[in-house]
Structures are given as structure tokens and as C-alpha cells.
Design a protein around this motif. Structure first.
Motif, PDB file in Angstrom:
ATOM      1  N   LEU A  32      -5.665  -9.179   3.169  1.00 37.49           N
ATOM      2  CA  LEU A  32      -5.544  -8.374   4.336  1.00 37.49           C
ATOM      3  C   LEU A  32      -4.324  -7.442   4.138  1.00 37.49           C
ATOM      4  O   LEU A  32      -4.507  -6.104   4.395  1.00 37.49           O
ATOM      5  N   ARG A  33      -3.203  -7.955   3.783  1.00 38.39           N
ATOM      6  CA  ARG A  33      -1.897  -7.177   3.634  1.00 38.39           C
ATOM      7  C   ARG A  33      -2.346  -6.032   2.890  1.00 38.39           C
ATOM      8  O   ARG A  33      -1.565  -5.104   2.616  1.00 38.39           O
ATOM      9  N   LEU A  34      -2.779  -6.592   1.474  1.00 39.32           N
ATOM     10  CA  LEU A  34      -3.043  -5.521   0.299  1.00 39.32           C
ATOM     11  C   LEU A  34      -3.849  -4.352   0.750  1.00 39.32           C
ATOM     12  O   LEU A  34      -3.857  -3.241   0.550  1.00 39.32           O
ATOM     13  N   LEU A  35      -5.055  -4.781   1.673  1.00 35.39           N
ATOM     14  CA  LEU A  35      -5.935  -3.810   2.071  1.00 35.39           C
ATOM     15  C   LEU A  35      -5.123  -2.728   2.988  1.00 35.39           C
ATOM     16  O   LEU A  35      -5.321  -1.528   2.833  1.00 35.39           O
ATOM     17  N   VAL A  36      -4.178  -3.231   3.634  1.00 35.78           N
ATOM     18  CA  VAL A  36      -3.519  -2.346   4.795  1.00 35.78           C
ATOM     19  C   VAL A  36      -2.538  -1.426   3.789  1.00 35.78           C
ATOM     20  O   VAL A  36      -2.391  -0.287   3.977  1.00 35.78           O
ATOM     21  N   ARG A  37      -1.855  -1.977   2.808  1.00 37.98           N
ATOM     22  CA  ARG A  37      -0.909  -1.398   1.913  1.00 37.98           C
ATOM     23  C   ARG A  37      -1.822  -0.456   0.735  1.00 37.98           C
ATOM     24  O   ARG A  37      -1.048   0.671   0.659  1.00 37.98           O
ATOM     25  N   SER A  38      -2.988  -0.517   0.712  1.00 36.71           N
ATOM     26  CA  SER A  38      -3.886   0.473   0.041  1.00 36.71           C
ATOM     27  C   SER A  38      -4.280   1.602   0.965  1.00 36.71           C
ATOM     28  O   SER A  38      -4.905   2.680   0.608  1.00 36.71           O
ATOM     29  N   GLY A  39      -3.875   1.466   2.118  1.00 31.68           N
ATOM     30  CA  GLY A  39      -4.185   2.687   3.281  1.00 31.68           C
ATOM     31  C   GLY A  39      -5.846   2.609   3.730  1.00 31.68           C
ATOM     32  O   GLY A  39      -6.007   3.540   4.178  1.00 31.68           O
ATOM     33  N   ARG A  40      -6.314   1.188   3.671  1.00 31.23           N
ATOM     34  CA  ARG A  40      -7.439   1.010   4.243  1.00 31.23           C
ATOM     35  C   ARG A  40      -7.415   0.298   5.322  1.00 31.23           C
ATOM     36  O   ARG A  40      -8.165  -1.014   5.435  1.00 31.23           O
ATOM     37  N   SER A  41      -6.710   0.357   6.293  1.00 35.55           N
ATOM     38  CA  SER A  41      -6.495  -0.706   7.474  1.00 35.55           C
ATOM     39  C   SER A  41      -7.839  -0.995   8.158  1.00 35.55           C
ATOM     40  O   SER A  41      -8.141   0.065   8.678  1.00 35.55           O
ATOM     41  N   PRO A  42      -8.162  -2.176   8.384  1.00 37.49           N
ATOM     42  CA  PRO A  42      -9.424  -2.334   9.226  1.00 37.49           C
ATOM     43  C   PRO A  42      -9.037  -2.060  10.754  1.00 37.49           C
ATOM     44  O   PRO A  42      -8.298  -2.705  11.223  1.00 37.49           O
ATOM     45  N   VAL A  43      -9.856  -1.199  11.129  1.00 37.26           N
ATOM     46  CA  VAL A  43     -10.079  -1.017  12.815  1.00 37.26           C
ATOM     47  C   VAL A  43     -11.188  -1.503  13.251  1.00 37.26           C
ATOM     48  O   VAL A  43     -12.252  -1.087  12.902  1.00 37.26           O
ATOM     49  N   VAL A  44     -11.087  -2.403  14.069  1.00 35.30           N
ATOM     50  CA  VAL A  44     -12.307  -3.371  14.735  1.00 35.30           C
ATOM     51  C   VAL A  44     -12.410  -2.444  16.144  1.00 35.30           C
ATOM     52  O   VAL A  44     -11.403  -2.188  17.216  1.00 35.30           O
ATOM     53  N   SER A  45     -13.622  -1.862  16.141  1.00 29.92           N
ATOM     54  CA  SER A  45     -14.028  -1.408  17.538  1.00 29.92           C
ATOM     55  C   SER A  45     -14.063  -2.659  18.789  1.00 29.92           C
ATOM     56  O   SER A  45     -14.443  -3.801  18.559  1.00 29.92           O
ATOM     57  N   PRO A  46     -13.849  -2.276  19.904  1.00 33.15           N
ATOM     58  CA  PRO A  46     -13.918  -3.018  21.097  1.00 33.15           C
ATOM     59  C   PRO A  46     -15.115  -3.801  21.023  1.00 33.15           C
ATOM     60  O   PRO A  46     -16.285  -3.198  20.859  1.00 33.15           O
ATOM     61  N   ALA A  47     -15.201  -5.120  21.595  1.00 37.46           N
ATOM     62  CA  ALA A  47     -16.531  -5.843  21.796  1.00 37.46           C
ATOM     63  C   ALA A  47     -16.688  -6.269  23.435  1.00 37.46           C
ATOM     64  O   ALA A  47     -15.351  -6.359  23.884  1.00 37.46           O
ATOM     65  N   ARG A  73      -1.417   7.963   5.515  1.00 36.96           N
ATOM     66  CA  ARG A  73      -1.166   9.420   5.068  1.00 36.96           C
ATOM     67  C   ARG A  73       0.474   9.250   4.614  1.00 36.96           C
ATOM     68  O   ARG A  73       0.653   9.982   3.795  1.00 36.96           O
ATOM     69  N   LYS A  74       1.302   8.558   5.447  1.00 35.98           N
ATOM     70  CA  LYS A  74       2.562   8.444   5.259  1.00 35.98           C
ATOM     71  C   LYS A  74       2.875   7.398   4.314  1.00 35.98           C
ATOM     72  O   LYS A  74       4.126   7.036   4.036  1.00 35.98           O
ATOM     73  N   SER A  75       2.030   6.967   3.773  1.00 35.13           N
ATOM     74  CA  SER A  75       2.357   5.701   2.580  1.00 35.13           C
ATOM     75  C   SER A  75       3.202   6.043   1.343  1.00 35.13           C
ATOM     76  O   SER A  75       2.810   7.295   0.879  1.00 35.13           O
ATOM     77  N   PRO A  76       4.363   5.440   1.221  1.00 30.05           N
ATOM     78  CA  PRO A  76       5.137   5.660   0.080  1.00 30.05           C
ATOM     79  C   PRO A  76       4.636   5.428  -1.489  1.00 30.05           C
ATOM     80  O   PRO A  76       4.990   5.745  -2.437  1.00 30.05           O
ATOM     81  N   LEU A  77       3.238   4.797  -1.356  1.00 29.84           N
ATOM     82  CA  LEU A  77       2.623   4.292  -2.716  1.00 29.84           C
ATOM     83  C   LEU A  77       2.124   5.552  -3.091  1.00 29.84           C
ATOM     84  O   LEU A  77       1.324   6.415  -2.505  1.00 29.84           O
ATOM     85  N   SER A  78       1.987   5.614  -4.635  1.00 30.58           N
ATOM     86  CA  SER A  78       1.009   6.782  -5.300  1.00 30.58           C
ATOM     87  C   SER A  78      -0.287   6.242  -5.128  1.00 30.58           C
ATOM     88  O   SER A  78      -0.658   5.154  -4.912  1.00 30.58           O
ATOM     89  N   GLU A  79      -1.201   7.005  -5.707  1.00 31.44           N
ATOM     90  CA  GLU A  79      -2.554   6.830  -5.506  1.00 31.44           C
ATOM     91  C   GLU A  79      -3.103   5.743  -6.550  1.00 31.44           C
ATOM     92  O   GLU A  79      -3.744   4.854  -6.442  1.00 31.44           O
ATOM     93  N   ALA A  80      -2.142   5.614  -7.720  1.00 32.54           N
ATOM     94  CA  ALA A  80      -2.467   4.471  -8.697  1.00 32.54           C
ATOM     95  C   ALA A  80      -2.168   3.342  -7.811  1.00 32.54           C
ATOM     96  O   ALA A  80      -2.772   2.156  -8.270  1.00 32.54           O
ATOM     97  N   GLN A  81      -0.957   3.140  -7.382  1.00 33.39           N
ATOM     98  CA  GLN A  81      -0.548   2.104  -6.686  1.00 33.39           C
ATOM     99  C   GLN A  81      -1.340   1.428  -5.633  1.00 33.39           C
ATOM    100  O   GLN A  81      -1.687   0.315  -5.226  1.00 33.39           O
ATOM    101  N   LYS A  82      -1.957   2.593  -4.725  1.00 32.18           N
ATOM    102  CA  LYS A  82      -2.859   2.158  -3.824  1.00 32.18           C
ATOM    103  C   LYS A  82      -4.248   1.618  -4.317  1.00 32.18           C
ATOM    104  O   LYS A  82      -4.736   0.602  -3.878  1.00 32.18           O
TER     105      LYS A  82
END
Length: 111
Positions: A32-47, A73-82
């Protein structure tokens, strides 16, 4: 009739369960932490839940999605790192699933 307990077997099962649970939680958390670092943070809709549980509103969900997109968008990682972080996240999720499947197979087949 006397009942005896094999304490060594009990300790082995306890240790295996503890290590297995720690492995699943660790792999999931790192994934989950790596997923967020790659710029794809999971957003869960309300239930809809009972009144005992606080549920976020649609406005709060939109704000969280907007903040997640801004952070991506503000991630300091390059596209390869993501990309590497995304592959690592998927690998951690696969390891988590494999640990769960292995535990089920041990229970079903190994009895």
C-alpha cells in the motif's frame, strides 16, 4: 482416559500463525505504501453504514480525491521510479495473496 497436550506442536502452530499473520500484514502495508508512492493512492468512496460508524460525506470524498491527485502531481519521484514502486506494490500484494493461499493449502491439504 487421559488427555495429553503436545506443547511443542502447540508452540509450532502458534509461531507459524504469528509469523504468517505478520507476513501478510507487512506485505500489505508495504504494498500500500509503494502504491501511494507510485502516485496511485486508493480513494475509497463513502459507503452506507449504521449510525455507529462515522461516514465521510461526498464533499469530503471529493476533497480527499483532489488532495491525492495533487500529491501525485507533486511527487519527487521520476516516472521510472514511480514505475518501480508500482511493480513493487504489485509484487507485495502477490506475496500477500500467496501467503494467504499457502496458509489455506496447509490447512486443507496438510491437516
Amino acid at each position: 482416559m487421559s488427555v495429553t497436550i503436545d506443547w511443542l506442536a502447540f508452540l509450532q502452530v502458534f509461531a507459524a500463525a504469528l509469523i504468517g499473520a505478520a507476513a501478510v500484514v507487512t506485505f500489505y502495508a508495504v504494498g500500500l505504501r509503494l502504491l501511494v508512492r507510485s502516485g496511485r493512492s486508493p480513494v475509497v468512496s463513502p459507503a452506507a453504514f449504521t449510525d455507529a460508524i462515522t461516514v465521510i460525506t461526498e464533499k469530503q470524498a471529493r476533497r480527499a480525491a483532489k488532495q491525492a491527485a495533487k500529491a501525485a502531481r507533486k511527487s519527487p519521484l521520476s516516472e521510472a521510479q514511480k514505475r518501480v514502486a508500482l511493480v513493487g506494490a504489485y509484487a507485495c500484494f502477490v506475496l500477500c495473496a500467496m501467503a494467504v493461499i499457502a496458509g489455506i493449502l496447509i490447512i486443507v491439504v496438510g491437516h
